[in-house]
Design an enzyme around this catalytic site. Structure first.
Site, PDB file in Angstrom:
ATOM      1  N   ASP A   1     -31.173  63.407  18.275  1.00 45.28           N
ATOM      2  CA  ASP A   1     -30.495  63.697  17.016  1.00 45.28           C
ATOM      3  C   ASP A   1     -31.478  64.256  15.992  1.00 45.28           C
ATOM      4  OD1 ASP A   1     -27.982  62.962  17.873  1.00 45.28           O
ATOM      5  OD2 ASP A   1     -28.193  60.881  17.224  1.00 45.28           O
TER       6      ASP A   1
ATOM      7  N   ALA B   1     -30.331  45.833  -0.153  1.00 43.99           N
ATOM      8  CA  ALA B   1     -30.783  44.581  -0.773  1.00 43.99           C
ATOM      9  C   ALA B   1     -30.607  44.548  -2.291  1.00 43.99           C
ATOM     10  CB  ALA B   1     -32.254  44.324  -0.404  1.00 43.99           C
TER      11      ALA B   1
HETATM   12  P1  NAP Z   1     -36.186  58.724  13.639  1.00 46.68           P
HETATM   13  O1  NAP Z   1     -37.052  57.718  12.989  1.00 46.68           O
HETATM   14  O2  NAP Z   1     -36.473  59.175  15.012  1.00 46.68           O
HETATM   15  O3  NAP Z   1     -34.639  58.257  13.538  1.00 46.68           O
HETATM   16  C1  NAP Z   1     -34.250  56.955  13.653  1.00 46.68           C
HETATM   17  C2  NAP Z   1     -33.154  56.847  14.693  1.00 46.68           C
HETATM   18  O4  NAP Z   1     -31.921  57.328  14.130  1.00 46.68           O
HETATM   19  C3  NAP Z   1     -33.394  57.645  15.975  1.00 46.68           C
HETATM   20  O5  NAP Z   1     -33.051  56.821  17.063  1.00 46.68           O
HETATM   21  C4  NAP Z   1     -32.430  58.807  15.817  1.00 46.68           C
HETATM   22  O6  NAP Z   1     -32.011  59.337  17.059  1.00 46.68           O
HETATM   23  C5  NAP Z   1     -31.277  58.122  15.128  1.00 46.68           C
HETATM   24  N1  NAP Z   1     -30.288  58.966  14.477  1.00 46.68           N
HETATM   25  C6  NAP Z   1     -30.467  60.108  13.754  1.00 46.68           C
HETATM   26  N2  NAP Z   1     -29.289  60.549  13.316  1.00 46.68           N
HETATM   27  C7  NAP Z   1     -28.324  59.687  13.768  1.00 46.68           C
HETATM   28  C8  NAP Z   1     -26.920  59.625  13.647  1.00 46.68           C
HETATM   29  N3  NAP Z   1     -26.244  60.525  12.934  1.00 46.68           N
HETATM   30  N4  NAP Z   1     -26.265  58.593  14.238  1.00 46.68           N
HETATM   31  C9  NAP Z   1     -26.927  57.660  14.931  1.00 46.68           C
HETATM   32  N5  NAP Z   1     -28.263  57.660  15.089  1.00 46.68           N
HETATM   33  C10 NAP Z   1     -28.950  58.675  14.510  1.00 46.68           C
HETATM   34  O7  NAP Z   1     -36.097  59.995  12.653  1.00 46.68           O
HETATM   35  P2  NAP Z   1     -35.184  61.266  12.870  1.00 46.68           P
HETATM   36  O8  NAP Z   1     -34.836  61.410  14.311  1.00 46.68           O
HETATM   37  O9  NAP Z   1     -35.829  62.379  12.144  1.00 46.68           O
HETATM   38  O10 NAP Z   1     -33.840  60.866  12.091  1.00 46.68           O
HETATM   39  C11 NAP Z   1     -33.801  60.733  10.719  1.00 46.68           C
HETATM   40  C12 NAP Z   1     -32.790  59.668  10.437  1.00 46.68           C
HETATM   41  O11 NAP Z   1     -33.325  58.391  10.722  1.00 46.68           O
HETATM   42  C13 NAP Z   1     -32.359  59.564   8.991  1.00 46.68           C
HETATM   43  O12 NAP Z   1     -31.420  60.530   8.665  1.00 46.68           O
HETATM   44  C14 NAP Z   1     -31.825  58.150   8.945  1.00 46.68           C
HETATM   45  O13 NAP Z   1     -30.441  58.107   9.198  1.00 46.68           O
HETATM   46  C15 NAP Z   1     -32.500  57.431  10.096  1.00 46.68           C
HETATM   47  N6  NAP Z   1     -33.217  56.277   9.600  1.00 46.68           N
HETATM   48  C16 NAP Z   1     -32.732  55.055   9.926  1.00 46.68           C
HETATM   49  C17 NAP Z   1     -33.309  53.905   9.431  1.00 46.68           C
HETATM   50  C18 NAP Z   1     -32.735  52.560   9.799  1.00 46.68           C
HETATM   51  O14 NAP Z   1     -31.807  52.534  10.616  1.00 46.68           O
HETATM   52  N7  NAP Z   1     -33.217  51.475   9.224  1.00 46.68           N
HETATM   53  C19 NAP Z   1     -34.416  53.990   8.579  1.00 46.68           C
HETATM   54  C20 NAP Z   1     -34.895  55.253   8.259  1.00 46.68           C
HETATM   55  C21 NAP Z   1     -34.274  56.390   8.777  1.00 46.68           C
HETATM   56  P3  NAP Z   1     -32.975  60.229  17.988  1.00 46.68           P
HETATM   57  O15 NAP Z   1     -33.938  59.271  18.622  1.00 46.68           O
HETATM   58  O16 NAP Z   1     -32.028  60.825  18.978  1.00 46.68           O
HETATM   59  O17 NAP Z   1     -33.673  61.250  17.136  1.00 46.68           O
END
Ligand code: NAP
Ligand code: MN
Length: 266
Positions: free
Chosen positions: A45, A185
């Site tokens: 993603d 939070a």
């Molecule tokens: P990353 O650190 O690799 O992303 C975190 C995870 O989110 C990865 O497993 C990624 O999938 C997954 N992801 C991205 N878009 C998604 C969606 N629409 N639905 C479900 N899972 C999704 O960084 P990145 O790949 O550049 O992605 C950036 C995204 O990370 C941000 O947009 C944010 O949503 C997310 N994020 C999540 C958290 C948290 O959950 N606490 C914290 C910070 C950021 P892939 O491994 O396939 O790339």
């Protein structure tokens, strides 16, 4: 048709990219990184998010599709095993398009600098550089609450399965033109009060965040982190633009949710 392929950068994704490019060129499709009709992401993603930002100036002319070389993705939902079938479909069949809503973020500044506009495919988050975030939250021109806590997350429906989900937000079907505001939070005691639940706003309802104390914030737009100084307000709403995905087979959103989060037990 003109196409473009990008890889996450690991060996497996690079090799698959090379193979797909060769196959597609063998079918006489034209490699064009400048003005592609179809942008294929190989990785996860995150790879598709990067491509979305790379081609955000021509969303109306570009369709996206993703192959995952790791776990099943929400945007990258084709497996490497399906690639040969996918390539034949791309070469032989005109694709259907599925459109998903996007989030528009406008950051205005107290010093009169012109506002910055962003589009997010997943979400925007706002945090303070130091200490708690304190923001007046106005919804559709009415003051709603004063938020105090770690931060706020405003997500699209297709981004609702990402950061938003980790914050206890609802999963929203991408056919709904909406954005979701989720708390990180929040401080809730006798002095400070927030609603505590994620809110889902329809199209045309704006969510305006206005600083109460600090004016410097860390704002994320999908995977990008930006420091904004002297902020007057951050306005979020459903964007007029949409993202287009090329659809060659059905893989319903709720099936992707089940396969990603629940698995195939039974
Ligand atoms: P990353 O650190 O690799 O992303 C975190 C995870 O989110 C990865 O497993 C990624 O999938 C997954 N992801 C991205 N878009 C998604 C969606 N629409 N639905 C479900 N899972 C999704 O960084 P990145 O790949 O550049 O992605 C950036 C995204 O990370 C941000 O947009 C944010 O949503 C997310 N994020 C999540 C958290 C948290 O959950 N606490 C914290 C910070 C950021 P892939 O491994 O396939 O790339
Ligand atoms: Mn990633």
């Amino acid at each position: 048709m003109k196409f473009m392929l990008t890889s996450k950068g690991d060996e497996t994704s690079d090799a698959l990219c090379k193979k797909m490019r060769q196959y597609l060129e063998d079918f006489d499709l034209k490699w064009d990184p400048e003005e592609p009709d179809l942008v294929i992401s190989v990785g996860g993603d995150g790879t598709l998010l990067s491509n979305f930002h790379r081609y955000k100036a021509r969303l109306a002319e570009t369709a996206f599709i993703g192959v995952h070389t790791g776990h099943l993705g929400f945007y990258a939902d084709w497996t490497p095993q399906e690639v040969e079938k996918l390539v034949i479909d791309i070469a032989k069949t005109p694709f259907d398009v599925v459109e998903y809503p996007l989030l528009e973020v406008m950051v205005s500044y107290i010093n009169g600098d012109s506002a910055a506009r962003y589009l997010a495919l997943n979400e925007c988050t706002v945090k303070c550089v130091e200490g708690s975030l304190v923001m007046d939250v106005t919804i559709k021109n009415d003051h709603f609450e004063t938020f105090r806590g770690d931060g706020l997350c405003i997500s699209t429906p297709s981004g609702s399965t990402a950061y938003n989900k980790a914050l206890g937000g609802a999963i929203v079907h991408p056919s709904l033109e909406a954005i979701q505001l989720a708390e990180m939070a929040s401080i809730n005691n006798r002095v400070f009060r927030t609603v505590g639940s994620p809110l889902i706003l329809p199209k045309h309802h704006t969510c305006l965040l206005e600083p109460v104390n600090d004016v410097d914030f860390t704002v994320t737009i999908d995977h990008l982190t930006l420091l904004h100084k002297d902020v007057q307000s951050i306005q979020c709403k459903v964007a007029k633009e949409k993202v287009r995905f090329a659809r060659y087979r059905s893989f319903p959103f709720w099936s992707r949710v089940r396969e990603s989060f629940i698995g195939d037990a039974e």
